[in-house]
Design a protein around this motif. Sequence first.
Motif, PDB file in Angstrom:
ATOM      1  N   GLU A 176    -122.074  15.623 -74.798  1.00 40.22           N
ATOM      2  CA  GLU A 176    -120.700  16.095 -74.645  1.00 40.22           C
ATOM      3  C   GLU A 176    -119.818  14.912 -74.300  1.00 40.22           C
ATOM      4  OE1 GLU A 176    -121.616  18.647 -71.120  1.00 40.22           O
ATOM      5  OE2 GLU A 176    -122.611  20.255 -72.445  1.00 40.22           O
ATOM      6  N   HIS A 181    -116.654  18.845 -77.899  1.00 45.22           N
ATOM      7  CA  HIS A 181    -116.996  19.958 -78.604  1.00 45.22           C
ATOM      8  C   HIS A 181    -118.476  20.294 -78.584  1.00 45.22           C
ATOM      9  CE1 HIS A 181    -112.893  19.368 -79.784  1.00 45.22           C
ATOM     10  NE2 HIS A 181    -112.623  20.802 -79.832  1.00 45.22           N
ATOM     11  N   ASN A 182    -119.426  19.295 -78.310  1.00 42.29           N
ATOM     12  CA  ASN A 182    -120.958  19.436 -78.593  1.00 42.29           C
ATOM     13  C   ASN A 182    -121.550  20.265 -77.466  1.00 42.29           C
ATOM     14  OD1 ASN A 182    -120.953  17.913 -80.664  1.00 42.29           O
ATOM     15  ND2 ASN A 182    -121.514  16.039 -79.566  1.00 42.29           N
ATOM     16  N   GLU A 183    -120.518  20.693 -76.567  1.00 41.40           N
ATOM     17  CA  GLU A 183    -121.138  21.668 -75.341  1.00 41.40           C
ATOM     18  C   GLU A 183    -121.333  23.010 -76.011  1.00 41.40           C
ATOM     19  OE1 GLU A 183    -119.319  23.901 -71.527  1.00 41.40           O
ATOM     20  OE2 GLU A 183    -117.998  23.020 -72.586  1.00 41.40           O
ATOM     21  N   ARG A 184    -120.886  23.470 -77.089  1.00 43.00           N
ATOM     22  CA  ARG A 184    -121.350  24.642 -77.740  1.00 43.00           C
ATOM     23  C   ARG A 184    -122.760  24.679 -78.192  1.00 43.00           C
ATOM     24  NH1 ARG A 184    -118.694  21.454 -81.640  1.00 43.00           N
ATOM     25  NH2 ARG A 184    -119.167  22.009 -83.936  1.00 43.00           N
ATOM     26  N   SER A 187    -126.935  25.957 -74.383  1.00 42.78           N
ATOM     27  CA  SER A 187    -126.768  27.313 -73.384  1.00 42.78           C
ATOM     28  C   SER A 187    -127.577  27.062 -72.089  1.00 42.78           C
ATOM     29  CB  SER A 187    -127.220  28.375 -73.974  1.00 42.78           C
ATOM     30  OG  SER A 187    -128.506  28.259 -74.283  1.00 42.78           O
TER      31      SER A 187
END
Length: 254
Positions: A176, A181-184, A187
């Motif tokens: 992150e 955007h790597n958060e996606r 989970s």
Amino acid sequence: MIERLTASVLAAVPHGFLGRRGGVSTGLYAGLNVGLGSDDDPDAVRRNRDLARDAVLPGATLVTVRQVHSPDVMRVTGPVGDDDRPEADALVTDRPGLLLGILTADCVPVLFADVQAAVVGAAHAGWKGVLHGVTDRTLEAMEALGADRARIACAVGPCIARHSYEVGEDFAARFETADPHNERFFSMGRPGHRLFDIEAYVVARLAAAGVRHIEALGEDTCSQPDRFFSYRRSCLKGEAGYGRQISLIGLATG
């Protein structure tokens, strides 16, 4: 019998993602263990490597590297002895008769081909290597041989799946920090943990680099002990070692 998985986007070139089925290793390494660095019987490993080669491109010369989770790419121009393997995590070639091999046991194997330019590549995309650009550098190395990334097709082979890949918050923070955007790709898991979809991350990196033809096989190495070797599964079971499977691509002669 050796299980050879293939990708439709690479149908025009000899390739295969091989699992653990087949082979001559026994015990903890039962099956097609090709890991020269494992504690398996070296003669069995060499025999397995020959069997793997013949399952994809009989008569070819198999070339592998000493994988160190780097973004480094080796251009292959001829045979490389097992004892002379350089440290790298990807290979490219435009020479017929050479079979590029990448070993994995949860990390992501990626095979590349530009059929028109007759250039192929293979990358070992562990989390560290892919974060630091091993797939990007493989594309660049292929372009140096005349490939065009708009034509390059990529297949993403069996690897650890999101539901099997629990990581810490500090691990997720690395990705992150590199790109919010790597958060996606993460989970929520247990408190203080996340689940990482490394396959989706690799696909996204390839797409962001301009690759238009990508196929992901969607096979989880960790949850299928009869089909694949897995470092994570081995650790969870407290085993003394683990085997490695191989993914192969090459150019036929003639």
